[in-house]
Design an enzyme around this catalytic site. Structure first.
Site, PDB file in Angstrom:
ATOM      1  N   ASP B  79       7.391  -5.021 -18.604  1.00 32.15           N
ATOM      2  CA  ASP B  79       7.162  -5.715 -17.331  1.00 32.15           C
ATOM      3  C   ASP B  79       8.363  -6.528 -16.877  1.00 32.15           C
ATOM      4  OD1 ASP B  79       3.722  -6.102 -17.888  1.00 32.15           O
ATOM      5  OD2 ASP B  79       4.661  -5.275 -16.099  1.00 32.15           O
ATOM      6  N   HIS B 164       4.334   4.240   5.251  1.00 28.11           N
ATOM      7  CA  HIS B 164       4.405   5.054   6.458  1.00 28.11           C
ATOM      8  C   HIS B 164       5.843   5.076   6.939  1.00 28.11           C
ATOM      9  CE1 HIS B 164       0.172   5.691   7.140  1.00 28.11           C
ATOM     10  NE2 HIS B 164      -0.054   4.435   6.855  1.00 28.11           N
ATOM     11  N   CYS B 206       5.959  10.165   5.254  1.00 31.01           N
ATOM     12  CA  CYS B 206       6.194  11.249   6.191  1.00 31.01           C
ATOM     13  C   CYS B 206       7.692  11.314   6.485  1.00 31.01           C
ATOM     14  CB  CYS B 206       5.470  10.972   7.512  1.00 31.01           C
ATOM     15  SG  CYS B 206       3.717  10.706   7.295  1.00 31.01           S
TER      16      CYS B 206
END
Lengths: 511, 394
Positions: B79, B164, B206
């Protein structure tokens, strides 16, 4: 040879200062505790507290040996000269009305308040650095704490630990209400515990159960406390508290029976070997208004009674360090069962059917003495068909009055009387036994104002529609179906001849 | 006699030849081992995993990032070497029917949130500025250690981003964007400051291939889930949770990574084949022209795991029982006793509160503007009336 040399050096370091070895008693101790409180609304509250007390003076330099007290927090205290630190992360709100008063409530979101020592010169700078360090330790966005959401209270938030003077200049308080608490905040909190989540009460701290609750609050409190009754020296106390409230319907599926396995999906297997005390307390004060008794399984060996938050409460005590209770072959799974006396109420409800039958609600209630009982029903108003309205709908609609048939205890016992021999006003209701008399009371009828439609609208609509139809359609109809002829003007008329006469007299050409 | 002499000579020559060949064989074996040892050139691994989307219906982006986090932790990166940035909280979101869980597969098979997660940047802290500061190391001095990327020139860094995006940009939290040029410049800054040895950049959005078009720094390998003009699609919705759980590309990458263990020798060429168009609907792309080694020589664990070269020793060292450091506390115990007893503060001292005086504000000398104003006024006064008139005042 090369390996032997560092080995020799290491041994030298260990034996060097001091002289002969003398086993020093450990100067820090751990106590852990779990309090299970069944709440009046059927939910259950569980409060964990892990308290590490360290008899040491942290402000001195050179403290490097940490045993139970976590090093991350110990270094914070010495680096930023803290006197007290209180940090909490909460999700949800403690509903005092349904659950009763809490032990320790915290605001929703993250709350941090700190008392610095009076040796600190720049309190604001230390405060900013401290909040950044804490955001790294607890994986929270505490770095958003700055002067825009920090205050210095002048009257409240007095130190909770030992203090000789309280100059509020050294206090800072900030709340971040948007802060979310989730597993990433629980994980470092658990890592600060001496037994982590491997033994003792901390095995019950599983995130998937702890966050499926109505209220979750975890906090870290550091403060100096008196070491002994005379209070001549101080120790540092670290308390880690975690309160959760399990919802009766979500977790309990509507039943009021609880057990450790139902709440936490774990049972207690062994006490934390580093803890000097490890106990579970269950609140067995009965709630008298429901006349239910609480049965706890396994039966407790000791109980504890005290005045807590203003009321006298009794707790069943389970000591995990007691080998008769919990050992290698037995787990501890506490079970709480409610025993209800048989019900003596009756309810009958028949819902209405539109245009067929009305609502009927009958309830048999036992009214306690010196009390007020309110029965309320919610209803919605609906529209009728326009032909069902009375000619005066703005008057309103009536709801029939309620009926109360009651058996009222008499002050004086009455004896059954002969119907023919007594006056008529005494023989309206038959008397079965003299200890109470029967009475039937009625409430006022209810006049409800229903929304009425505008009854003139059909007339208006007909007029408007007919006008539009007549003007538009009628014109088109006329244009399409009428034929036009040219009409010869008529030759003369009396008026025309008279007009021409006058015009000839004037000298103007004739029409 | 001569025949035996010749035979003997031939024999010794043969023996010498054999010995020589064995020697060179042994030497080359040692060389191979040494080459194996120093093959990748890195000594530590870091991972920066970023989810840039907010709101409940972008659950799949958080699940994507947590799946990669889980694989990377499982393969050995601790971590302290992972910087995890999640732009919204899905696990404890009030709309989550199973709190404290994030599932990556329908039927709730795999909880990628786990019990041991440490999120370094969360919620409003995930911004373009913070991301670039983490990459380039230009962080305010009070930032805690868990929020820093403390890599050096021998670090292999894995950077995974999801959210996105469009042609040349990636959206952060629906309020700002990062462009591919900014990202390429940030990587160049990292190269100039020697903050990485090799970098693997994976993006699942995308038109993801547009984000790696502009890289120009050496030693970068990039993978994307779709080409310019294509959309990356999500995998499957879950009727109980009500949203799509994962994106297709990361779903198949996760399946691929679940079969990797720290000792596996799978190389990057297998990762390039992970999600063909038949499964992913979009065409995943990759870019290796800036990378110096051949991808088939690059192990998956060079980036996703933290494979340390350890040497095990069987010597034992015995330690002494309970150190002498405690004895130094003994003699200091005496001077902690105070003369007068201390007491706890009263929590609500009403009388004291009512009668407390408000604190006088600290006096600060007047600042530049006020001083200048007064100087102007006095100058005008003296110019008007002159010094000689002062004698009438004093």
């Amino acid at each position: 040879m090369a390996a032997a040399l560092p080995l020799a050096l290491v041994v030298l370091l260990l034996l060097g200062p001091g002289g002969p070895a003398l086993a020093e008693p450990p100067r820090d101790s751990l106590r852990e505790e779990l309090v299970i409180t069944p709440l009046p609304s059927g939910d259950v509250a569980a409060t964990f507290q892990f308290r590490t007390r360290w008899d040491s003076e942290l402000q001195r330099e050179g403290v490097s040996h940490y045993r139970l007290f976590p090093k991350a927090l110990g270094q914070l205290i010495s680096k930023y000269s803290l006197r007290e630190l209180h940090l909490s992360f909460t999700q949800g709100f403690w509903r005092t009305r349904y659950w009763g008063p809490p032990f320790l409530q915290a605001p929703s979101g993250a709350e941090l308040w700190v008392w610095f020592q009076d040796t600190v010169t720049d309190v604001d700078k230390s405060w900013k650095e401290l909040s950044n360090v804490l955001s790294g330790i607890f994986c929270a966005s505490l770095n958003f704490i700055d002067s825009t959401n920090t205050v210095t209270p002048t009257a409240s938030f007095k130190p909770l630990g030992v203090a000789n003077d309280t100059d509020h200049y050294f206090l800072r308080y900030a709340v971040l209400p948007r802060e979310v608490v989730c597993t990433e905040n629980l994980t470092p909190w658990k890592k600060l515990l001496p037994c982590s989540s491997k033994a003792g009460l901390s095995v019950l701290l599983k995130a998937d159960r702890l966050f499926h609750t109505s209220y979750h609050s975890q906090a870290v409190h550091i403060r100096p406390v008196c070491r002994n009754a005379r209070c001549t020296s101080i120790s540092w106390e670290l308390r880690q508290t975690l309160s959760v409230v399990f919802d009766a319907f979500v977790t309990g599926q509507g039943k009021k029976d609880w057990s450790l396995f139902r709440m936490f999906s774990r049972t207690l297997t062994e006490p934390c070997p580093l803890a000097s005390e490890s106990r579970v307390y269950v609140d067995i004060t009965n709630y008298s208004q429901d006349n239910e008794t609480l049965e706890v399984n396994p039966p407790p060996t000791t109980t504890y009674q005290d005045v807590i938050l203003g009321t006298r409460r009794t707790y069943a005590v389970y000591d995990l360090l007691d080998t008769a209770l919990i050992n290698n072959s037995r787990n501890l799974n506490l079970q709480l069962k409610w025993k209800k006396p048989p019900e003596n109420g009756y309810i009958h409800y028949q819902p209405a059917q539109d245009r067929l039958q009305p609502h009927l609600l009958e309830m048999l209630i036992q009214l306690p003495a010196n009390s007020v009982t309110k029965v309320s029903i919610q209803f919605e108003r609906a529209l009728l068909k326009w032909t069902e309205y009375t000619p005066d709908p703005n008057h309103g609609f009536y709801v029939s009055p309620s009926v109360l048939s009651a058996l009222v205890p008499s002050l004086v016992a009455a004896k059954p009387v002969d119907w023919e021999g007594s006056p008529l006003f005494n023989t309206l209701f038959p008397v079965s036994d003299g200890s109470s008399y029967f009475v039937r009371l009625y409430t006022e009828p209810l006049l409800v104002n229903l929304p009425t439609p505008d009854f003139s609208m059909p007339y208006n609509v007909i007029c408007l529609t007919c006008t539009v139809v007549a003007v538009c359609y009628g014109s088109f109809y006329n244009l399409l179906t009428r034929t036009f002829h040219i009409e010869e003007p008529s030759k003369g008329g009396l008026a025309k001849r008279l007009a021409n006469l006058i015009r000839r007299a004037r000298g103007v050409p004739p029409l | 006699m001569a025949a035996t002499y010749c035979l003997g000579r031939a024999f010794t020559a043969l023996a010498a030849l054999l010995l020589l060949s064995f020697g060179s064989f042994a030497a080359s074996q040692i060389e191979d081992q040494a080459e194996q040892f120093f093959r990748s050139g890195h000594t530590n691994n870091w991972a920066v995993l970023v989810c840039t989307s907010r709101f409940w219906f972008n659950y799949r982006h958080v699940a994507n990032t947590l799946s990669v986090y889980r694989s990377v932790k499982r393969l050995g990166i601790p971590d302290s070497h992972i910087v995890l940035m999640l732009a919204d909280d899905m696990a404890c979101n009030p709309r989550n029917p199973k709190p404290a869980t994030v599932f990556s597969h329908k039927n709730m098979e795999l909880n990628v949130y786990g019990d041991d997660v440490e999120v370094d940047y969360r919620s409003y802290e995930v911004t373009v500025e913070n991301f670039l500061r983490v990459l380039t190391g230009r962080i305010p001095p009070s930032t805690p250690r868990s929020k820093r990327l403390l890599s050096d020139d021998r670090s292999n860094i894995l950077i995974y981003m999801t959210g996105h995006g469009g042609n040349g940009f990636l959206k952060f939290q629906d309020s700002e964007e990062i462009t591919n040029i900014e990202l390429a410049d940030a990587f160049e800054q990292m190269w100039q400051k020697r903050r990485y040895n090799e970098l693997l950049f994976i993006i699942d959005t995308c038109q993801g291939a547009s984000m790696y078009e502009r890289f120009y720094s050496p030693n970068i390998m990039a993978l994307a889930s779709s080409q310019v003009g294509e959309d990356s699609l999500s995998h499957q919705p879950d009727p109980a949770i009500g949203v799509h759980l994962m994106d297709r590309y990361t779903f198949y990458v996760l399946e691929f990574l679940e079969e990797i263990n720290p000792a596996s020798q799978t190389n990057m060429n297998d990762l390039f084949q992970v999600c063909p168009k038949s499964l992913c609907v979009s065409t995943p792309g990759h870019r290796t022209d800036l990378f110096q080694r051949d991808p088939k020589n690059v192990l998956i664990t060079d980036f996703f795991g933290s494979v340390r070269k350890v040497e095990i020793t069987t010597e034992t060292i015995s330690l002494q029982q309970h150190s002498e450091m405690e004895s130094s506390f003994k003699d200091n115990q005496m001077d902690e006793e105070l003369m007068e007893p201390l007491k706890y503060a009263e929590q609500l001292p009403v009388a004291q509160i009512i009668h407390q005086k408000p604190k006088p504000k600290d006096w600060h000398p007047p600042g530049g503007f006020i001083l200048g104003l007064w100087a102007l006024i006095i100058m005008v006064f003296f110019k008007t009336y002159g010094i000689k008139h002062m004698k009438f005042i004093f």
